[in-house]
Design a protein around this motif. Structure first.
Motif, mmCIF file in Angstrom:
data_model
loop_
_atom_site.group_PDB
_atom_site.id
_atom_site.type_symbol
_atom_site.label_atom_id
_atom_site.label_comp_id
_atom_site.label_asym_id
_atom_site.label_seq_id
_atom_site.Cartn_x
_atom_site.Cartn_y
_atom_site.Cartn_z
ATOM 1 N N UNK A 28 64.256 48.013 34.279
ATOM 2 C CA UNK A 28 63.636 49.305 34.037
ATOM 3 C C UNK A 28 62.228 49.267 34.630
ATOM 4 N N UNK A 29 61.255 49.906 33.988
ATOM 5 C CA UNK A 29 59.895 49.862 34.513
ATOM 6 C C UNK A 29 59.399 48.423 34.560
ATOM 7 N N UNK A 30 58.531 48.148 35.502
ATOM 8 C CA UNK A 30 58.130 46.768 35.754
ATOM 9 C C UNK A 30 56.613 46.676 35.860
ATOM 10 N N UNK A 31 56.047 45.716 35.134
ATOM 11 C CA UNK A 31 54.627 45.392 35.234
ATOM 12 C C UNK A 31 54.498 43.885 35.434
ATOM 13 N N UNK A 32 53.326 43.466 35.864
ATOM 14 C CA UNK A 32 53.075 42.029 36.024
ATOM 15 C C UNK A 32 52.143 41.483 34.954
ATOM 16 N N UNK A 33 51.524 42.364 34.166
ATOM 17 C CA UNK A 33 50.651 41.937 33.078
ATOM 18 C C UNK A 33 50.700 42.995 31.980
ATOM 19 N N UNK A 34 51.076 42.572 30.785
ATOM 20 C CA UNK A 34 51.156 43.494 29.655
ATOM 21 C C UNK A 34 49.897 43.449 28.792
ATOM 22 N N UNK A 35 48.959 42.567 29.128
ATOM 23 C CA UNK A 35 47.751 42.382 28.311
ATOM 24 C C UNK A 35 46.519 42.337 29.203
ATOM 25 N N UNK A 36 46.323 43.359 30.022
ATOM 26 C CA UNK A 36 45.204 43.426 30.966
ATOM 27 C C UNK A 36 43.989 44.026 30.257
ATOM 28 N N UNK A 37 42.921 43.228 30.144
ATOM 29 C CA UNK A 37 41.754 43.700 29.407
ATOM 30 C C UNK A 37 40.848 44.530 30.306
ATOM 31 N N UNK A 38 40.525 45.729 29.834
ATOM 32 C CA UNK A 38 39.627 46.623 30.533
ATOM 33 C C UNK A 38 38.178 46.336 30.122
ATOM 34 N N UNK A 39 37.212 46.840 30.879
ATOM 35 C CA UNK A 39 35.805 46.531 30.580
ATOM 36 C C UNK A 39 35.364 46.892 29.165
ATOM 37 N N UNK A 40 35.992 47.907 28.549
ATOM 38 C CA UNK A 40 35.590 48.298 27.193
ATOM 39 C C UNK A 40 36.282 47.485 26.107
ATOM 40 N N UNK A 41 37.100 46.496 26.512
ATOM 41 C CA UNK A 41 37.787 45.649 25.550
ATOM 42 C C UNK A 41 39.173 46.127 25.165
ATOM 43 N N UNK A 42 39.569 47.311 25.602
ATOM 44 C CA UNK A 42 40.922 47.784 25.331
ATOM 45 C C UNK A 42 41.913 47.042 26.214
ATOM 46 N N UNK A 43 43.178 47.090 25.840
ATOM 47 C CA UNK A 43 44.235 46.332 26.518
ATOM 48 C C UNK A 43 45.191 47.294 27.206
#
Length: 391
Positions: free
Chosen positions: A109-124
């Motif tokens: 189905x949909x495909x990602x390479x990282x499910x826990x990518x941290x953004x600059x504000x600390x959100x995932x």
């Protein structure tokens, strides 16, 4: 427009009460535990429907009645699975559930390479990176012929990317790519993925297109009779990956599939995040062209990374997708339908959401945390309210 919320069933850590408190009135769900190709029994559908109704909500959209690999490949069980698919649509219609999302993406189905990518504000967030998927394809999966799908420069970048990974990152990439379908408990092995991909070697893009056409020819007349509206979900990401063809990625693709069956039952799930990950897709022009056949909408925004073949899930109003412009088109279409006596209300949901606040560290289906989606739906509701007042 109907505000809906995806729920993965009684085991979902995000509850129906959470969905109602978020402001949703409709639920988007499926009987995920029933394998593709099998019939959904009426009593099982009713049981799920009663659970949703008892929470003060409505089962508005099925996402998804999955299309089996035998249908996608026109395998030996094709006719039986077609018959079973039609039986499931009949049973859903008998329970008053008439909007059914599906996809025609082979194997994964949909495909990602990282499910826990941290953004600059600390959100995932979730992220897709071409170098990482190339590294997986070339050096982990070792798919035969993979080198023909990546340029020399891409292969060098993939090798460098692999060398940069720690052992934990290496294992996490494998788990992420072969994690199976959202809502299921199935985890695919590398051997399974390798063999499943190989089964498409003689089908290719044109063969898969033809098989989609045969599926629509077989199913749409019955769906029309039942009053069911099928709506295909675009490819995510909208590009060929791991040697697998993708056939619902561009306007030309969407027009092709609409041309395969004239029935109103042959419709589209317009997913702004999936289609928006491709820079040559003009989403406003696309939505105008297919507006009459849109049966369900996923609103989210991806952000492409400059100078890098990658994107991540952005906050709903902060990515590359012009959500306001799309909402204007959807409101216009809904009003056109109301004036003509057509299906007036268009269900939409805030698709995906970043982990924020108490989502972080709490278990949830990837892309479907509680608070991140609460924020997303609130933002979309604000846009909708403003657009309806000003359009």
């Amino acid at each position: 427009m109907e505000q809906t919320w995806r729920w993965f069933g009684p085991r979902d850590t995000v509850s129906l009460s959470d969905a109602r408190q978020a402001g949703a009135t409709g639920i988007v769900t499926a009987l995920h535990y029933i394998p593709p190709g099998e019939v959904w029994p009426i009593d099982t559908i009713l049981e799920r429907q009663r659970t949703i109704n008892s929470a003060g909500l409505t089962w508005s959209v099925v996402e998804s009645v999955n299309v089996s690999e035998d249908i996608k490949q026109r395998g030996k069980n094709w006719q039986q699975h077609i018959d079973n698919y039609i039986a499931t649509l009949r049973n859903l219609a008998s329970c008053g559930i008439r909007t059914v999302c599906y996809n025609f993406m082979p194997v994964l189905d949909w495909l990602r390479t990282d499910l826990e990518w941290e953004l600059p504000d600390g959100s995932i967030s979730m992220r897709f990176e071409a170098d990482a998927i190339a590294a997986f394809d070339l050096f982990i999966l070792r798919r035969p012929g993979a080198e023909n799908d990546w340029s020399d420069a891409q292969q060098r970048s993939a090798h460098t990317r692999l060398q940069q990974m720690s052992e934990a990152e290496h294992e996490r990439l494998i788990r992420t790519v072969v994690a199976g379908l959202p809502g299921t408990t199935e985890i695919y092995t590398l051997d399974y993925v390798r063999n499943a991909i190989a089964s498409y070697a003689d089908i290719g893009r044109e063969g898969l297109r033809a098989n989609l056409g045969e599926f629509l020819h077989a199913v749409c007349p019955a769906a029309e009779e039942f009053g069911v509206r099928l709506c295909i979900h675009p490819d995510d990401p909208p590009r060929s990956l791991l040697g697998l063809p993708r056939i619902a990625s561009t306007m030309e693709d969407l027009q092709f599939l609409l041309d395969q069956a004239p029935e109103a039952a042959n419709g589209i799930t317009f997913c702004s995040g999936s289609l928006g990950a491709r820079p040559d897709n003009d989403l406003v022009a696309m939505i105008r062209q297919v507006a009459k056949r849109i049966r369900f909408v996923h609103l989210r925004s991806t952000k492409r990374e400059p100078g890098n073949d990658a994107f991540y899930e952005a906050p709903h109003l902060a990515g590359d997708v012009d959500i306001v412009a799309l909402m204007k088109e959807l409101v216009r279409e809904e009003r056109r339908r109301a004036a003509s006596g057509d299906d007036a209300q268009i269900p939409f949901r805030c698709d995906h959401g970043n982990k924020i606040l108490t989502d972080i560290g709490s278990p949830s289906v990837p892309g479907y945390p509680a608070v991140g989606r609460l924020r997303g739906l609130a933002e979309l509701r604000g846009v909708l309210t403003a657009v309806e007042a000003l359009t």
